[in-house]
Motif scaffolding. Structure first.
Motif, PDB file in Angstrom:
ATOM      1  N   LEU A  68       0.900  -1.228  -0.095  1.00 34.60           N
ATOM      2  CA  LEU A  68      -0.021   0.178  -0.016  1.00 34.60           C
ATOM      3  C   LEU A  68       0.893   1.177   0.040  1.00 34.60           C
ATOM      4  O   LEU A  68       1.979   1.212   0.720  1.00 34.60           O
ATOM      5  N   ILE A  69       0.469   2.196  -0.721  1.00 37.48           N
ATOM      6  CA  ILE A  69       1.161   3.599  -0.718  1.00 37.48           C
ATOM      7  C   ILE A  69       0.013   4.524  -0.538  1.00 37.48           C
ATOM      8  O   ILE A  69      -0.817   4.592  -1.476  1.00 37.48           O
ATOM      9  N   PRO A  70       0.067   5.417   0.384  1.00 33.06           N
ATOM     10  CA  PRO A  70       0.934   5.507   1.487  1.00 33.06           C
ATOM     11  C   PRO A  70       0.762   4.291   2.413  1.00 33.06           C
ATOM     12  O   PRO A  70      -0.275   3.526   2.569  1.00 33.06           O
ATOM     13  N   ASN A 101     -22.164   5.997  -3.123  1.00 33.07           N
ATOM     14  CA  ASN A 101     -22.305   5.671  -4.663  1.00 33.07           C
ATOM     15  C   ASN A 101     -20.813   5.762  -5.234  1.00 33.07           C
ATOM     16  O   ASN A 101     -20.858   4.904  -6.191  1.00 33.07           O
ATOM     17  N   TYR A 102     -20.167   6.413  -4.583  1.00 29.14           N
ATOM     18  CA  TYR A 102     -18.561   6.371  -5.289  1.00 29.14           C
ATOM     19  C   TYR A 102     -18.113   4.714  -5.270  1.00 29.14           C
ATOM     20  O   TYR A 102     -17.675   4.457  -6.394  1.00 29.14           O
ATOM     21  N   LEU A 103     -18.292   4.241  -4.018  1.00 31.56           N
ATOM     22  CA  LEU A 103     -17.760   2.873  -3.958  1.00 31.56           C
ATOM     23  C   LEU A 103     -18.669   1.796  -4.896  1.00 31.56           C
ATOM     24  O   LEU A 103     -18.015   1.071  -5.495  1.00 31.56           O
ATOM     25  N   SER A 104     -19.722   2.140  -4.787  1.00 36.72           N
ATOM     26  CA  SER A 104     -20.822   1.160  -5.699  1.00 36.72           C
ATOM     27  C   SER A 104     -20.336   1.225  -7.076  1.00 36.72           C
ATOM     28  O   SER A 104     -20.306   0.432  -7.693  1.00 36.72           O
ATOM     29  N   ASN A 105     -20.043   2.335  -7.752  1.00 37.28           N
ATOM     30  CA  ASN A 105     -19.733   2.715  -8.900  1.00 37.28           C
ATOM     31  C   ASN A 105     -18.407   2.011  -9.102  1.00 37.28           C
ATOM     32  O   ASN A 105     -18.212   1.394 -10.494  1.00 37.28           O
ATOM     33  N   LEU A 106     -17.590   2.172  -8.458  1.00 38.38           N
ATOM     34  CA  LEU A 106     -15.989   1.334  -8.670  1.00 38.38           C
ATOM     35  C   LEU A 106     -16.374  -0.003  -8.687  1.00 38.38           C
ATOM     36  O   LEU A 106     -15.785  -0.513  -9.796  1.00 38.38           O
ATOM     37  N   ILE A 107     -17.262  -0.563  -8.036  1.00 39.09           N
ATOM     38  CA  ILE A 107     -17.337  -1.905  -8.062  1.00 39.09           C
ATOM     39  C   ILE A 107     -18.164  -2.454  -9.252  1.00 39.09           C
ATOM     40  O   ILE A 107     -17.532  -3.362 -10.138  1.00 39.09           O
ATOM     41  N   GLU A 108     -19.206  -1.667  -9.648  1.00 47.28           N
ATOM     42  CA  GLU A 108     -20.016  -1.840 -11.000  1.00 47.28           C
ATOM     43  C   GLU A 108     -19.192  -1.693 -12.174  1.00 47.28           C
ATOM     44  O   GLU A 108     -19.514  -2.639 -13.020  1.00 47.28           O
ATOM     45  N   GLY A 168     -10.316   5.729   3.663  1.00 38.99           N
ATOM     46  CA  GLY A 168     -10.526   4.291   3.683  1.00 38.99           C
ATOM     47  C   GLY A 168     -11.270   3.527   2.389  1.00 38.99           C
ATOM     48  O   GLY A 168     -10.208   2.574   2.003  1.00 38.99           O
ATOM     49  N   ILE A 169     -11.727   4.025   1.459  1.00 39.08           N
ATOM     50  CA  ILE A 169     -12.196   3.537   0.529  1.00 39.08           C
ATOM     51  C   ILE A 169     -10.944   3.393  -0.648  1.00 39.08           C
ATOM     52  O   ILE A 169     -10.608   2.568  -1.115  1.00 39.08           O
ATOM     53  N   GLN A 170     -10.207   4.582  -0.732  1.00 41.29           N
ATOM     54  CA  GLN A 170      -8.970   4.598  -1.562  1.00 41.29           C
ATOM     55  C   GLN A 170      -7.944   3.281  -0.959  1.00 41.29           C
ATOM     56  O   GLN A 170      -7.454   2.869  -2.026  1.00 41.29           O
ATOM     57  N   THR A 171      -7.817   3.193   0.427  1.00 42.23           N
ATOM     58  CA  THR A 171      -6.998   1.897   0.719  1.00 42.23           C
ATOM     59  C   THR A 171      -7.695   0.788   0.228  1.00 42.23           C
ATOM     60  O   THR A 171      -6.921  -0.119  -0.463  1.00 42.23           O
ATOM     61  N   LEU A 172      -8.962   0.616   0.461  1.00 41.57           N
ATOM     62  CA  LEU A 172      -9.508  -0.430  -0.079  1.00 41.57           C
ATOM     63  C   LEU A 172      -9.377  -0.750  -1.777  1.00 41.57           C
ATOM     64  O   LEU A 172      -8.852  -1.932  -2.125  1.00 41.57           O
ATOM     65  N   ARG A 173      -9.262   0.196  -2.340  1.00 38.30           N
ATOM     66  CA  ARG A 173      -9.001   0.306  -3.759  1.00 38.30           C
ATOM     67  C   ARG A 173      -7.627  -0.439  -4.170  1.00 38.30           C
ATOM     68  O   ARG A 173      -7.489  -1.348  -5.120  1.00 38.30           O
ATOM     69  N   GLN A 174      -6.878   0.014  -3.308  1.00 36.01           N
ATOM     70  CA  GLN A 174      -5.198  -0.480  -3.404  1.00 36.01           C
ATOM     71  C   GLN A 174      -5.271  -2.081  -3.181  1.00 36.01           C
ATOM     72  O   GLN A 174      -4.157  -2.734  -3.358  1.00 36.01           O
ATOM     73  N   LEU A 175      -6.149  -2.673  -2.441  1.00 40.11           N
ATOM     74  CA  LEU A 175      -6.022  -4.254  -2.115  1.00 40.11           C
ATOM     75  C   LEU A 175      -6.588  -5.033  -3.286  1.00 40.11           C
ATOM     76  O   LEU A 175      -6.450  -6.174  -3.085  1.00 40.11           O
ATOM     77  N   ASP A 226      -8.259  11.735 -10.028  1.00 38.62           N
ATOM     78  CA  ASP A 226      -8.384  10.583  -9.571  1.00 38.62           C
ATOM     79  C   ASP A 226      -6.883   9.842  -9.012  1.00 38.62           C
ATOM     80  O   ASP A 226      -7.081   9.252  -7.986  1.00 38.62           O
ATOM     81  N   LEU A 227      -6.118  10.224  -9.727  1.00 35.39           N
ATOM     82  CA  LEU A 227      -4.602   9.879  -9.161  1.00 35.39           C
ATOM     83  C   LEU A 227      -4.206  10.307  -7.809  1.00 35.39           C
ATOM     84  O   LEU A 227      -3.960   9.696  -6.963  1.00 35.39           O
ATOM     85  N   LEU A 228      -4.889  11.622  -7.659  1.00 36.40           N
ATOM     86  CA  LEU A 228      -4.439  12.341  -6.403  1.00 36.40           C
ATOM     87  C   LEU A 228      -5.251  11.325  -5.188  1.00 36.40           C
ATOM     88  O   LEU A 228      -4.661  11.210  -4.161  1.00 36.40           O
ATOM     89  N   ALA A 229      -6.568  11.476  -5.428  1.00 36.53           N
ATOM     90  CA  ALA A 229      -7.222  10.589  -4.563  1.00 36.53           C
ATOM     91  C   ALA A 229      -6.938   9.124  -4.284  1.00 36.53           C
ATOM     92  O   ALA A 229      -6.776   8.880  -3.041  1.00 36.53           O
TER      93      ALA A 229
END
Ligand SMILES: [Zn+2]
Length: 798
Positions: A68-70, A101-108, A168-175, A226-229
């Motif tokens: 993970l980064i950071p 909604n952000y997270l569910s859009n990512l998943i979908e 926290g959602i951004q950390t989840l994305r990196q997993l 997006d990349l900053l996030a």
């Protein structure tokens, strides 16, 4: 045995063993999208051998999920994984609707299924829950802190605020594995079970993007948000106005877009553009969804030539003025003696504030030559009326008047550290760019500070000046700041100026991967000794960056080239690899040939006094790494003499330090290559003692100087040297006649050798050298009145 590069070429012939082909395909995937078809075929062939998709997925998780980064504050690895599929439900409270909604859009966007939202029954498993809490332990008392707990049937992100949920959602994305980011439509995804608690070290973590020198389309900005996030940065600082272009729609002054947004490029074509209010509102909303703040910068009183081209009535002499079509600092600035200038600026700021809800508005305040004000009757009268002692105080008056207007509109002002000159207004936040000192002074004076020193934060600089490791080692807290005042250091920004960055490809290669190191610094405040661990983690991010369409650059120059002087009076060339996983090849005096690269001798003595050029290339995983490096070296009679400086070189351009002018290394066309020593506002004055050689016959003295008037670097006007064989009796030898500086303006930037042959060689041991430049930038120059630079690479004695 084929070399790695040859093996790579063989891929196209498809004549190697399976393992070789696989390796090549992998390398090609990194390099060339056209190879994708081969690569995909090979990968699928491979997965059919190793079993189901699911197993590959899980295997990946157990090996790689720590990258993970950071780096989170605490991470506890647990057994097994969470399966995300059609059975999964997403639960969140109404105040977390945006994040949910952000997270569910990512998943979908990456799945064959969608996740039902807020089906209340808690009996349904598996569940993803986003939840605000009122209590957190002391180390998580931060709006951006979050706790992420993943077990086999539940995934939960908790935080004190929606911002923390988003982090926290951004950390989840990196997993997720890279295929998730490729938006492969899969029926199930797996993430590892774990517990993470996390909070940022600094609250202001930003990137400045200059969209003025070169204009970038809205889509590029959105991509960068997006990349900053993804890396938990939270500030996008948009540099919207400049001498070369005005990039924001202003309704009240339409000529700012008709005229100021367009400059003539080198071929006299119009170059430019601007963001409409609709564009900017979309950018702001997109950033807001990710809890990123967009801070607009409207430059004043300097860097305003484009605006003055459209509205010259707000300049000191009324014009005519053109939008600048060259780089540098320009003397056309807003007239401080004209009250209508302030009405104009306030009108503009009103429209800016309607678009940008940010607490802060950046007003620039940097590099504002006072030449026009010194010669303007209105400005001089204003100084007299207001009891201002000099033009710096007039600038201070200017900034404070704008600050009052912003404060009256419930906004705060940020300015570059020049706003400290002439007195800092009460509530201003300082962005320190000319080193750390401005920030240190401001913090000591109880002002908030954003650090962006040229030493660590300027992403327009090459890797020779600022590489990944240098960014990683950055500490935003200046040395000597009392601990009780650390709270005034809000954080830092990377500055991405775009004079020499014409398109997204260039932009990406400058910003990445260095921005990722800054994200690590500002969020995780890592131990500076752990660079190697960070480096390994970073390698795992490149496949994802590729999927995000990022044309990232290399991390650092492949090697450092230094010299030393042996006891037996040899010049020894030292080549040190910067990264262990690089393969370094060298060749000599062979700029155009293509075959004779050999392994480098990393410690090579030279007796030959002829100048030579080393060319060095590095390879990583068989692929050329970064740009080739060229280093000119000359073994002359002054090499490693004792040098005593009477004037100080600038720390930012130390040319290698106290032996920098006698180390045998000559400068390149890039004045930031580490070989050039810069003197700012002072002559070059030093003593040389040829102690190791004793009395030495000298028939030649010369030195290279750099010229680049846009960067205020000028050639010297006088080159004087005196010699002595006893240190008591001196003979003054040579004075170089005056240089015509104007003739070098057209040449842009380059190197000029100044030399003198001595017909009858003179024995000497001691030399006194004094090289004088122009003290200040001359009146005919755009930056009239600023101190000027002298740049020298080596004092060559033959
Ligand atoms: Zn004026």
């Amino acid at each position: 045995m084929a070399t790695k590069t040859q093996r790579h070429k063989n891929f196209y012939k498809l004549n190697s063993s399976l393992s070789t082909i696989f390796l090549s395909a992998f390398v090609s995937l990194w390099q060339k999208k056209s190879c994708l078809i081969y690569a995909v075929l090979l990968f699928s062939a491979l997965s059919s051998c190793t079993g189901a998709d699911k197993e590959t997925n899980v295997e990946y998780i157990h090996q790689d999920f720590l990258y993970l980064i950071p780096q989170p504050m605490s991470l506890e690895k647990r057994e097994n994984s969470f399966k995300l599929d059609v059975e999964t439900h997403l639960i969140f409270a109404p105040e977390l609707e945006s994040e949910g909604n952000y997270l569910s859009n990512l998943i979908e966007s990456s799945s064959t299924f969608s996740v039902p939202k807020n089906l209340k029954s808690k009996t349904i498993t598996p569940t993803i829950e986003l939840k605000l809490v009122n209590e957190f332990p002391p180390e998580l008392q931060n709006g951006e802190a979050y706790r992420l707990i993943i077990s086999e049937d539940e995934m939960q992100i908790t935080a004190l605020t929606p911002v923390g949920i988003m982090r926290g959602i951004q950390t989840l994305r990196q997993l997720f594995i890279p295929a998730f980011h490729a938006q492969e439509k899969r029926s199930a995804w797996y993430v590892p079970c774990l517990k993470i608690e996390d909070a940022p070290a600094f609250e202001h973590r930003g990137l400045l993007l200059d969209v003025c020198r070169h204009f970038f389309e809205k889509d590029v900005i959105l991509k960068y948000i997006d990349l900053l996030a993804y890396y938990k940065m939270n500030i996008l600082h948009l540099h919207l106005t400049e001498d070369q272009g005005w990039r924001i729609q202003i309704d009240k002054y339409p000529k700012l877009n008709k005229i100021s947004s367009w400059r003539k490029d080198t071929t006299e074509n119009l170059y430019g553009g601007f963001y409409t209010k609709t564009d900017l509102k979309e950018i702001v909303a997109y950033a807001k969804e990710r809890h990123i703040t967009v801070i607009p910068e409207i430059e004043l009183p300097g860097h305003s030539q484009a605006a003055l081209a459209a509205y010259p009535q707000f300049s000191c002499n009324g014009g005519p003025i053109e939008v600048a079509n060259d780089w540098g600092v320009f003397k056309e600035i807003y007239c401080a003696g004209n009250d209508s200038t302030f009405i104009f600026l306030e009108d503009i700021l009103k429209e800016v504030m309607e678009i940008f809800p940010s607490e802060y508005i950046h007003i620039g305040g940097d590099e504002s030559p006072k030449f026009r004000w010194e010669h303007c009757a209105k400005c001089q009268k204003k100084m007299k009326d207001e009891g201002l002692a000099n033009e710096h105080e007039l600038q201070s008056y200017f900034i404070q008047r704008i600050e009052k207007f912003l404060n009256d509109n419930r906004r705060k002002l940020i300015g570059w550290d020049e706003i400290l000159e002439g007195g800092l207004s009460e509530n201003a936040t300082v962005q320190s760019w000319r080193g750390m000192d401005g920030g240190l002074a401001a913090a000591k004076d109880s002002h908030y500070v954003i650090m962006s020193p040229t030493s660590h934060c300027y992403l327009d600089y090459g890797l020779d000046a600022i590489d990944l490791k240098k960014v990683f080692e950055f500490n935003p807290i200046p040395e000597g700041l009392d601990k009780s005042l650390h709270k005034y250091i809000l954080g830092a920004e990377c500055n991405m100026w775009t004079e020499h960055v014409p398109d997204k490809k260039n932009l990406d290669s400058k910003v990445f991967p260095r921005l990722i190191a800054m994200a690590e610094v500002l969020w995780a405040n890592p131990d500076k000794n752990n660079f190697n661990e960070f480096y390994l983690r970073l390698q795992k991010h490149y496949p994802v960056l590729e999927l995000f369409g990022v044309d990232y650059g290399s991390e650092m120059l492949p090697a450092k080239i230094n010299t030393s002087f042996s006891d037996s009076h040899e010049l020894v060339l030292l080549i040190n690899k910067n990264l262990d996983d690089l393969d370094i090849k060298c060749r000599w005096n062979c700029p155009d040939c293509d075959t004779n690269f050999t392994d480098c001798d990393y410690h090579q003595p030279f007796l030959d006094t002829l100048p030579f050029q080393l060319e060095l290339r590095a390879f990583k995983n068989g692929k050329l790494y970064g740009e080739p490096i060229f280093q000119k070296i000359e073994f002359h009679k002054g090499v490693y003499a004792n040098v005593t400086y009477k004037t100080n070189y600038n720390k930012s351009y130390d040319g290698g330090g106290i032996f920098g002018l006698v180390d045998g290394k000559l400068g390149s066309e890039n004045f930031r290559d580490g070989n050039w020593q810069g003197f700012f506002g002072v002559p070059i004055e030093l003593d040389i003692d040829l102690r190791a050689r004793g009395l030495t016959k000298i028939s030649y003295i010369g030195a290279n100087f750099y010229y680049y008037s846009n960067a205020w670097i000028f050639l010297p006007e006088k080159f004087q040297f005196s010699h002595s064989n006893d240190g008591v009796n001196w003979t003054t030898c040579y004075v170089i006649p005056k240089i015509n500086h104007r003739q070098y303006i057209k040449a842009g930037q380059g190197i000029q050798l100044i030399e003198s042959e001595i017909e009858t060689p003179i024995s000497m041991r001691y030399l006194k050298i004094k090289i004088e430049g122009i003290d200040k930038v001359p009146d005919w120059h755009e930056a009239a009145g600023q101190y000027s630079w002298l740049f020298i690479d080596e004092i060559i004695l033959q």
